[in-house]
Design an enzyme around this catalytic site. Structure first.
Site, PDB file in Angstrom:
ATOM      1  N   ARG A  61       3.680   1.657  15.940  1.00  0.00           N
ATOM      2  CA  ARG A  61       2.737   2.686  15.340  1.00  0.00           C
ATOM      3  C   ARG A  61       1.270   2.193  15.825  1.00  0.00           C
ATOM      4  NH1 ARG A  61       6.698   1.722  11.213  1.00  0.00           N
ATOM      5  NH2 ARG A  61       5.667   0.056  10.331  1.00  0.00           N
ATOM      6  N   GLU A  98       9.380 -14.550   7.965  1.00  0.00           N
ATOM      7  CA  GLU A  98       9.707 -15.187   6.777  1.00  0.00           C
ATOM      8  C   GLU A  98      11.301 -15.626   7.029  1.00  0.00           C
ATOM      9  OE1 GLU A  98      10.263 -13.847   2.039  1.00  0.00           O
ATOM     10  OE2 GLU A  98      10.318 -12.303   3.609  1.00  0.00           O
TER      11      GLU A  98
HETATM   12  P1  AMP Z   1       2.350  -8.819   9.282  1.00  0.00           P
HETATM   13  O1  AMP Z   1       2.703  -9.394  10.614  1.00  0.00           O
HETATM   14  O2  AMP Z   1       3.030  -9.258   8.377  1.00  0.00           O
HETATM   15  O3  AMP Z   1       0.851  -8.201   9.300  1.00  0.00           O
HETATM   16  O4  AMP Z   1       2.983  -7.258   9.403  1.00  0.00           O
HETATM   17  C1  AMP Z   1       2.354  -6.252  10.110  1.00  0.00           C
HETATM   18  C2  AMP Z   1       3.343  -5.414  10.642  1.00  0.00           C
HETATM   19  O5  AMP Z   1       4.518  -4.964   9.776  1.00  0.00           O
HETATM   20  C3  AMP Z   1       2.889  -3.958  11.339  1.00  0.00           C
HETATM   21  O6  AMP Z   1       3.444  -3.463  12.282  1.00  0.00           O
HETATM   22  C4  AMP Z   1       3.163  -3.031  10.093  1.00  0.00           C
HETATM   23  O7  AMP Z   1       3.545  -1.899  10.426  1.00  0.00           O
HETATM   24  C5  AMP Z   1       4.743  -3.668   9.261  1.00  0.00           C
HETATM   25  N1  AMP Z   1       4.431  -3.738   7.856  1.00  0.00           N
HETATM   26  C6  AMP Z   1       4.024  -4.866   7.226  1.00  0.00           C
HETATM   27  N2  AMP Z   1       4.046  -4.614   5.835  1.00  0.00           N
HETATM   28  C7  AMP Z   1       4.254  -3.467   5.714  1.00  0.00           C
HETATM   29  C8  AMP Z   1       4.168  -2.336   4.652  1.00  0.00           C
HETATM   30  N3  AMP Z   1       4.236  -2.537   3.331  1.00  0.00           N
HETATM   31  N4  AMP Z   1       4.497  -0.977   4.855  1.00  0.00           N
HETATM   32  C9  AMP Z   1       4.257  -0.476   6.073  1.00  0.00           C
HETATM   33  N5  AMP Z   1       4.563  -1.390   7.379  1.00  0.00           N
HETATM   34  C10 AMP Z   1       4.260  -2.625   7.062  1.00  0.00           C
END
Ligand code: AMP
Length: 179
Positions: A61, A98
């Protein structure tokens, strides 16, 4: 468009892809022409005077926002991809999830040493993916000017993680008090 109107275009799906996750669905935002334009306008305003050489989008995305931003900034667009997708020689970065680990890759010759780079993804949650992306750009020789997102889930403190781990400024358009 007002911030609240843009937020209204983003659909929320409870318990996707697993129980307890409130999924913010950017697809309904980008299918709205005015909302999509407002998102790219916002990003452009943040970086138009920052001498950006490359916009690096995180699969998948991040590509939606990174490519039009690069075009507006007269910058190049660089792909950060999941493993075994890029055809030439790559550099990798592995990061903790996680449960288990994940890896992202970039072509080793994607960025000239010392170039100014902005890392882009749709959403900032814990910041693990973006920190890995910043490390990857640094390994490839880039100077990471900022990490930018359309959505930030502020309670997860991803921005603090990116700033303290990678020393990179964080920019986000729509802040949500969920996560
Ligand atoms: P993080 O590494 O935890 O910051 O997760 C970010 C990645 O996971 C991004 O590429 C987001 O598109 C996806 N992502 C994580 N949580 C969500 C959520 N609640 N809704 C949509 N996409 C998410």
């Amino acid at each position: 468009m007002l911030i609240e109107e843009i937020k209204d275009t983003i659909r929320q799906i409870p318990d996707f892809p697993k129980k307890g996750i409130q999924f913010l669905d950017i697809t309904t935002g980008v299918r709205n022409a005015k909302a999509f334009k407002s998102m790219i306008d916002y990003l452009y305003e943040q970086f138009k005077d920052k001498q950006i050489d490359y916009v690096a989008g995180i699969e998948s995305r991040g590509f939606i926002f990174g490519a039009p931003l690069a075009d507006r900034l007269n910058a190049g667009f660089v792909l950060i991809r999941k493993p075994n997708k890029l055809p030439a020689d790559t550099i990798s970065e592995t990061y903790d999830l996680e449960y288990g680990t994940d890896t992202i890759q970039i072509h080793s010759d994607a960025i000239e040493t010392g170039s100014n780079v902005v890392v882009i993804d749709d959403l900032l949650a814990t910041g693990g993916t973006a920190c890995a992306a910043c490390n990857l750009i640094k390994k490839a020789g880039g100077n990471v000017k900022a990490a930018a997102f359309i959505i930030e889930l502020t309670p997860l403190k991803g921005a603090e993680k990116i700033t303290s781990n990678s020393g990179v400024d964080v920019v986000s358009m729509l802040k949500y008090d969920i996560g």
